[in-house]
Design an enzyme around this catalytic site. Structure first.
Site, PDB file in Angstrom:
ATOM      1  N   ASP A  14      58.024  18.254  36.567  1.00 15.00           N
ATOM      2  CA  ASP A  14      58.836  18.012  37.764  1.00 15.00           C
ATOM      3  C   ASP A  14      60.150  18.762  37.580  1.00 15.00           C
ATOM      4  O   ASP A  14      60.864  18.550  36.595  1.00 15.00           O
ATOM      5  CB  ASP A  14      59.109  16.511  37.935  1.00 15.00           C
ATOM      6  CG  ASP A  14      59.946  16.213  39.157  1.00 15.00           C
ATOM      7  OD1 ASP A  14      59.443  16.406  40.279  1.00 15.00           O
ATOM      8  OD2 ASP A  14      61.103  15.788  39.008  1.00 15.00           O
TER       9      ASP A  14
ATOM     10  N   ASP B 149      63.863  19.370  38.449  1.00 11.71           N
ATOM     11  CA  ASP B 149      64.987  18.653  39.052  1.00 11.71           C
ATOM     12  C   ASP B 149      66.245  19.512  38.892  1.00 11.71           C
ATOM     13  O   ASP B 149      67.166  19.178  38.154  1.00 11.71           O
ATOM     14  CB  ASP B 149      65.160  17.285  38.386  1.00 11.71           C
ATOM     15  CG  ASP B 149      66.092  16.373  39.174  1.00 11.71           C
ATOM     16  OD1 ASP B 149      66.648  16.839  40.189  1.00 11.71           O
ATOM     17  OD2 ASP B 149      66.275  15.225  38.774  1.00 11.71           O
TER      18      ASP B 149
ATOM     19  N   GLU C 188      69.469  20.691  40.441  1.00 12.14           N
ATOM     20  CA  GLU C 188      70.409  20.237  41.472  1.00 12.14           C
ATOM     21  C   GLU C 188      71.661  21.116  41.470  1.00 12.14           C
ATOM     22  O   GLU C 188      72.613  20.812  40.780  1.00 12.14           O
ATOM     23  CB  GLU C 188      70.756  18.772  41.235  1.00 12.14           C
ATOM     24  CG  GLU C 188      69.538  17.843  41.249  1.00 12.14           C
ATOM     25  CD  GLU C 188      69.892  16.373  41.073  1.00 12.14           C
ATOM     26  OE1 GLU C 188      70.982  15.948  41.511  1.00 12.14           O
ATOM     27  OE2 GLU C 188      69.088  15.641  40.490  1.00 12.14           O
TER      28      GLU C 188
ATOM     29  N   TYR D 214      68.368   9.330  48.558  1.00 14.09           N
ATOM     30  CA  TYR D 214      69.398   8.382  48.118  1.00 14.09           C
ATOM     31  C   TYR D 214      70.619   9.201  47.719  1.00 14.09           C
ATOM     32  O   TYR D 214      70.571  10.448  47.710  1.00 14.09           O
ATOM     33  CB  TYR D 214      68.911   7.502  46.962  1.00 14.09           C
ATOM     34  CG  TYR D 214      68.135   8.217  45.889  1.00 14.09           C
ATOM     35  CD1 TYR D 214      68.756   9.084  44.995  1.00 14.09           C
ATOM     36  CD2 TYR D 214      66.762   8.015  45.742  1.00 14.09           C
ATOM     37  CE1 TYR D 214      68.044   9.735  44.004  1.00 14.09           C
ATOM     38  CE2 TYR D 214      66.040   8.665  44.750  1.00 14.09           C
ATOM     39  CZ  TYR D 214      66.685   9.525  43.885  1.00 14.09           C
ATOM     40  OH  TYR D 214      65.973  10.174  42.900  1.00 14.09           O
TER      41      TYR D 214
END
Length: 364
Positions: free
Chosen positions: A132, A134, A136, A205
Site C-alpha cells: 500500500d 501512502d 502524502e 478523514y
C-alpha cells in the site's frame, strides 16, 4: 412444464444466492496497524480482511523495514493467516511525514525500478500479500518542507506501472489517497492508474485537520454545504470519473480531532479555535462523559457526531458507533470495496468500531 419451471426457479435462487455471497465477499474491512507482534493478539482478527503494517520507509531508494522489532511484527502478522484464510497482510510505504524522499526517488525510471525490485524482494521474503503506497502527497504539499513537484503526477503513474509489471498479478497493490478535492483534482492520473491497482483507500478523514483554525466535521459521510469535504463528495467524484465502485474503499477515523478556546456558538461547530491532541475511540467512554462536562451532538445531515464541553470551551469531532455504521451501510448501498480505518490500536478490543462494521457488513 410446471416441474421445469420449478427447477429453473430453484436454479435461479441458487445463482442469486451465490452472486449475493460473492458481492458480500467484496466488502473488505481493512486495518492500518502500527502495533507490535503482541498487541494484535488482543483484537478480533477474524473480522478483518486486511492488515496493513504501518510503516515501512525508503532507504537508499529501496523499501526498508525499519527495525528487527518491525520484522518480528510482520512475520507474526503473516502467521495469523493460518487461522484466518480471508486475511491478507500488506506493507505500507510512507505515511504522514514518512515519505520525504519519495518525490526525488520516484522521479527517474531507474529510481522507480530500484524501488519496485526491492518491493518484490521484501514481499517474497516476508511472504506478505502486497503493498500500500501512502505518499502524502504527489504534486501537492503534504508535510511542510517535503519536496513536491508537478512531475509527481506522471511519476506516480509510472511508479504504479513498474510496480504492477514487477510484482505481477499475484500481489495486491493499493494506495492511500487524500479525501479532499485538491488531491482528487491534482495529485494522480485516476484513469491511468486505477486499472493497475486493486483498490484506493480514500483517507476521508482529517478533512478538517490540525492546521485548521476553525472547527468542523473531520470525517463526515455527507457534506452539509457545497464546499464541505466528505466521504460522499470524494466517492461521487471518483464514480463520475468511471472508477469501478468495488475499487473504492472509504476511511473511518478511530480518533477525534479536538480544538480548545471554542466559543459556545452552534455547540462549537464551525467556530474558531486552537487545535490540540485528540482522543482514541477506546477512551471515548471515559473521556466524553457528562461528568467531565461533555455533551454529545449528532449532525443528521452529515451523519457525524461531535462533542462540546462548555466549561472548558473544547470541541471534538470523529467517528463513533453510529457514524461508522452509517458509513458501512453507505458502502453496502453503493457496492464499494469496503472500509479501511486509522488505526486498529485506537479501537476497543471488543464491541468497538471494528465490531460495528462487521455486524452491519454481515447482516442480511
Amino acid at each position: 412444464m410446471k416441474k421445469i419451471n420449478l427447477i429453473a426457479f430453484l436454479l435461479l435462487c441458487c445463482c442469486t444466492t451465490t452472486i449475493f455471497a460473492q458481492k458480500n465477499k467484496n466488502f473488505d474491512i481493512i486495518a492500518y496497524y502500527t502495533g507490535d507482534d503482541k498487541m494484535i493478539n488482543e483484537y478480533e482478527v477474524s473480522k478483518l480482511n486486511q492488515i496493513i503494517f504501518s510503516f515501512c520507509h525508503l532507504k537508499d531508494g529501496k523499501l526498508s523495514v525499519d527495525s528487527p522489532k518491525d520484522s518480528t511484527t510482520i512475520k507474526h502478522l503473516v502467521s495469523l493467516k493460518a487461522k484466518n484464510p480471508q486475511l491478507k497482510i500488506l506493507l505500507s510505504l510512507g505515511g504522514w511525514g514518512g515519505c520525504e524522499p519519495c518525490s526525488a526517488a520516484f522521479s527517474t525510471a531507474e529510481g522507480r525500478l530500484t524501488f519496485a525490485k526491492s518491493v518484490k524482494e521484501v514481499s517474497d521474503y516476508f511472504k506478505v500479500d502486497g503493498l500500500d503506497l501512502d505518499w502524502e502527497y504527489p504534486t501537492i504539499e503534504g508535510l511542510p518542507g517535503h519536496l513536491f513537484q508537478l512531475a509527481d503526477k506522471t511519476n506516480f503513474t509510472e511508479l504504479i506501472k513498474i510496480l504492477r509489471s514487477t510484482l505481477g498479478k499475484k500481489y495486491e497493490l493499493s494506495f492511500a489517497a487524500g479525501g479532499f478535492q485538491k488531491y482528487l483534482d491534482e495529485s494522480v492520473e485516476w484513469k491511468k492508474i486505477m486499472p493497475l491497482v486493486n483498490r484506493v483507500n480514500i483517507m476521508s478523514y482529517d478533512l478538517v485537520n490540525g492546521y485548521s483554525k476553525v472547527t468542523g466535521h473531520h470525517t463526515p459521510l455527507f457534506s452539509t454545504t457545497p464546499t464541505e469535504e466528505s466521504v460522499d463528495k470524494a466517492v461521487t467524484y471518483l464514480l463520475k470519473l468511471g472508477i469501478p465502485a468495488e475499487k473504492l474503499v472509504i476511511g473511518g477515523a478511530f480518533y477525534t480531532r479536538t480544538w480548545k478556546n471554542v466559543e459556545n456558538i452552534n455547540n462549537g461547530l464551525y467556530q474558531s479555535g486552537q487545535h490540540i491532541e485528540g482522543v482514541s475511540f477506546k477512551n471515548f467512554a471515559t473521556t466524553y462523559t457528562e461528568a467531565n462536562g461533555w455533551k454529545y451532538f449528532w449532525d443528521d445531515k452529515a451523519k457525524a457526531p461531535y462533542w462540546y464541553n462548555e466549561s472548558t470551551k473544547t470541541f471534538a469531532t470523529g467517528d463513533d458507533i453510529a457514524s461508522i455504521k452509517a458509513k458501512t451501510d453507505y458502502v453496502k448501498s453503493k457496492k464499494l470495496g469496503g472500509i479501511m480505518f486509522w488505526e486498529l490500536p485506537l479501537d476497543t478490543t471488543r464491541n468497538g468500531l471494528v465490531n460495528a462494521i462487521y455486524e452491519v457488513k454481515t447482516e442480511k
